[in-house]
Design an enzyme around this catalytic site. Structure first.
Site, PDB file in Angstrom:
ATOM      1  N   HIS A 208       0.938  -1.158   0.027  1.00 14.91           N
ATOM      2  CA  HIS A 208      -0.021  -0.018   0.023  1.00 14.91           C
ATOM      3  C   HIS A 208       0.996   1.262  -0.079  1.00 14.91           C
ATOM      4  CE1 HIS A 208      -3.089   2.928   0.968  1.00 14.91           C
ATOM      5  NE2 HIS A 208      -4.052   1.864   0.948  1.00 14.91           N
TER       6      HIS A 208
ATOM      7  N   ARG B  22      -6.091   9.334  -1.571  1.00 11.27           N
ATOM      8  CA  ARG B  22      -5.408   9.529  -2.809  1.00 11.27           C
ATOM      9  C   ARG B  22      -6.733   9.566  -3.910  1.00 11.27           C
ATOM     10  NH1 ARG B  22      -2.911   5.856  -5.192  1.00 11.27           N
ATOM     11  NH2 ARG B  22      -3.506   3.976  -3.598  1.00 11.27           N
TER      12      ARG B  22
END
Ligand code: FAD
Length: 568
Positions: free
Chosen positions: A236, A258
């Site tokens: 991640h 994001r």
């Protein structure tokens, strides 16, 4: 040794284990079902930690074909297409079951429809969520439902061996250590589900819960099962980086940051994703992780050695409202997510690889089923954010239904006594030997996996890592835990954790060495090309470490084609 019998034995109480228990109970109400778990039921595993949410095609304009194509493209064409199809199709049923039968409340739009948010790598905003703490909602409701039924629980029971019958072809039961007493327990079962949730905690920075140490995968390897896609470990991109003194380091800051427009900045506070991918921060996890790693290698790092995530341009109030849990987590470590900068680093998050399995969750060992993160093939080379919890709930339910059908004609098998004795001897090994510095061994494991089997790999590094992992395994065998007692002996369990992690690390390393191309989460600096999609093959490894390259069957769509076009 204490002995018990149960018709269905489920290892693990994450999304896969609990869904399996509920479905098995519904399909075979008279059957005895036991959920055995290393932690506490409802409090352990990673499903509880799910932040972002659950991918499912619900909204007008979306479709299961679109979800499927995103999954296949995201998986770099290595997915088992029939498994991926089952995932996207049954996710719709499972989310309805979670809401309408099991009592989950997910966030809603003003018009009453379920709110679905953006996640990276998807062509449609399809992630269902409960704020940014979705897993707590799911696991709390599932646990309540399991508690309210006649389903037995063995909590703080660590599975240490899948015990076969004398033929070696069928499962007969599972050997456990009751962690509270340190005594062994042998549970015979007609059907067993492996749902211990993988968990790449062999890397310096990692996200999964502390109870996960790849025990299930290590047991499956020992039992002779083949694993696919083991080189595919997902990092991640945005693990919190708050220094070596806190376990908060490595924990994940969710993808929605994001997805909703967050920026990544290097140590010189420059936005850099435009140099790596046109989708910028919304590129898939593998691409963003490599980009961050490259910036770190260039020395453009933050004080703790990573990069920054910045959300302030979206408006601090909005960030506080939409990402309350993330804002609080960062504040606990002295960072202001809403208005300032937060240090992040790629962190090992998820294993796409796992036990090879069939559409009904059965495995090559008769009576043994697998679901969730212990299984391999659904996600190919890269899992989309939001497809993890969909995977564990969808296939957990499938496994529950399959086991209920399986036990109807099945008898208990006789456990192979010699396997039990060997397993006990292996577990007992550290007792009486001189106490080891397990922390130093863990640091060695972290270093070798992060440096040589991590985000960027090459043949030389992998060969060195294979040697170092073998040496580490030998060191573990020589070191012990002294004359400590057995009840809740966490040093003993740490030793067992490390044994599992090293065994699975060796499989990851061997599969990574065998794959001489770069796909999804696996990047070889000496073979940076993706290779032709038409001849895509996946790795398949067994306990002897030998890797086969097996061709991917394009059963539903071939590279260059799309189900969306044919559906139109
Ligand atoms: C921080 C974090 C955030 C995430 N966010 C998302 C997200 O937003 N969306 C998404 O789709 N996915 C997300 N994931 C991934 C997702 O959590 C997993 O894909 C999924 O929940 C795994 O479910 P599981 O049932 O296979 O395993 P888990 O939920 O991890 O459960 C494993 C169970 O096995 C037990 N166990 C382990 N070893 C043994 C043993 N030896 N004996 C007995 N029991 C054992 C554990 O105690 C636990 O109960 C996230 C993961 C993490 C770590």
């Amino acid at each position: 040794m204490e002995a018990r019998d149960t018709d269905i034995l489920i290892l693990g109480s994450g999304g896969a284990g609990l869904f399996a228990a509920l479905h098995a109970h519904k399909a075979a109400p008279g059957a005895s079902i036991t959920v055995a778990v290393k932690g506490l039921l409802g409090k352990s595993g990673c499903t509880r930690m799910v932040q972002g949410g659950y991918n499912v095609a619900l909204a007008p304009g979306d479709s299961i074909e679109r979800h499927f194509m995103d999954t296949i493209e995201g998986g770099a064409w290595l997915c088992d297409q029939d498994l991926a199809w089952k995932l996207v199709k049954l996710a719709v049923e499972r989310i309805r079951e979670l809401e309408n039968e099991l009592g989950c409340f997910f966030d809603r739009n003003p018009d009453g429809t379920v709110h679905q948010k953006a996640f990276a790598g998807q062509t449609f905003d399809r992630t269902v969520h409960k704020g940014d703490l979705t897993g707590i909602e799911i696991i709390n409701r599932l646990a309540e439902q399991v508690w309210s039924r006649k389903i037995a629980r063995l909590e703080e029971h660590r599975a240490v061996e899948l015990v076969k019958d004398a033929s070696g072809k069928a499962i007969a039961g599972v050997l456990f250590i009751d962690m509270r007493t340190g005594q062994y327990v042998l549970v015979r079962a007609k059907a067993v589900l492996l749902a211990t949730g993988g968990g790449p905690t062999m890397y310096r920075y990692h996200t999964p819960s502390g109870d996960k140490s790849c025990d299930g995968l290590a047991m499956a390897l020992r039992a002779g099962l083949r694993m696919r896609d083991m080189e595919m470990v997902q990092f991640h991109p945005t693990g919190l980086l708050a220094g070596a003194h806190t376990r908060m380091t490595g924990t994940v800051l969710e993808e929605g940051l994001r997805g909703s427009g967050g920026y990544l900045l290097n140590g010189e506070r420059e936005r850099f994703m435009d140099r790596y991918d046109p989708k910028l921060e919304r590129a898939t996890r593998d691409i963003v992780s490599r980009a961050i790693f490259a910036e770190m290698r260039r020395g453009k790092t933050t004080p703790y050695g990573g990069v920054y995530i910045s959300m302030a341009h979206l408006g601090p109030d909005r960030v506080r409202r939409e990402f309350k849990g993330m804002v609080e987590r960062c504040a606990d470590c002295g960072f202001d997510l809403a208005g300032g900068l937060v240090e992040v680093v790629p962190t090992a998050h998820y294993m796409m690889g796992g036990v090879e399995f069939a559409l009904d969750c059965s495995t090559a060992l008769s009576g043994l089923y697998v679901a969730g993160e212990d299984s391999g093939g659904v996600h190919g080379a890269n899992r989309l954010g939001g497809n993890g919890v969909a995977n564990s709930t969808v296939f957990g339910a499938v496994a529950g239904d399959s086991m209920a059908a399986w036990i109807r004609g099945a008898q208990f098998s006789v456990p192979d006594k010699s396997l039990v004795e060997e397993a006990v001897a292996r577990c007992e090994r550290p007792f009486g030997r001189p106490p080891a510095n397990l922390e130093a061994l863990r640091e060695r494991l972290y270093d070798v996996m992060w440096e040589k089997v991590g985000i960027l790999r090459d043949a030389q590094g992998l060969a060195e890592a294979a040697g170092e992992l073998a040496a580490l395994d030998a060191s573990l065998d020589e070191q012990g835990i002294g004359k400590a007692g057995r009840a809740f002996n966490l040093t003993w369990h740490d030793w067992l954790n490390l044994k599992s992690l090293v065994a699975v690390s060796r499989a990851i390393c061997a599969a990574a060495a065998a794959r001489e191309d770069s796909r999804g989460a696996h990047f070889r600096e000496d073979f940076p090309e993706r290779g032709p999609l038409e001849s895509s093959a996946f790795t398949s490894i067994a306990a002897d470490g030998r890797v086969l390259m097996k061709p991917v069957a394009f059963t539903r769509v071939r590279p260059g084609e799309s189900l969306l076009k044919s559906a139109a």
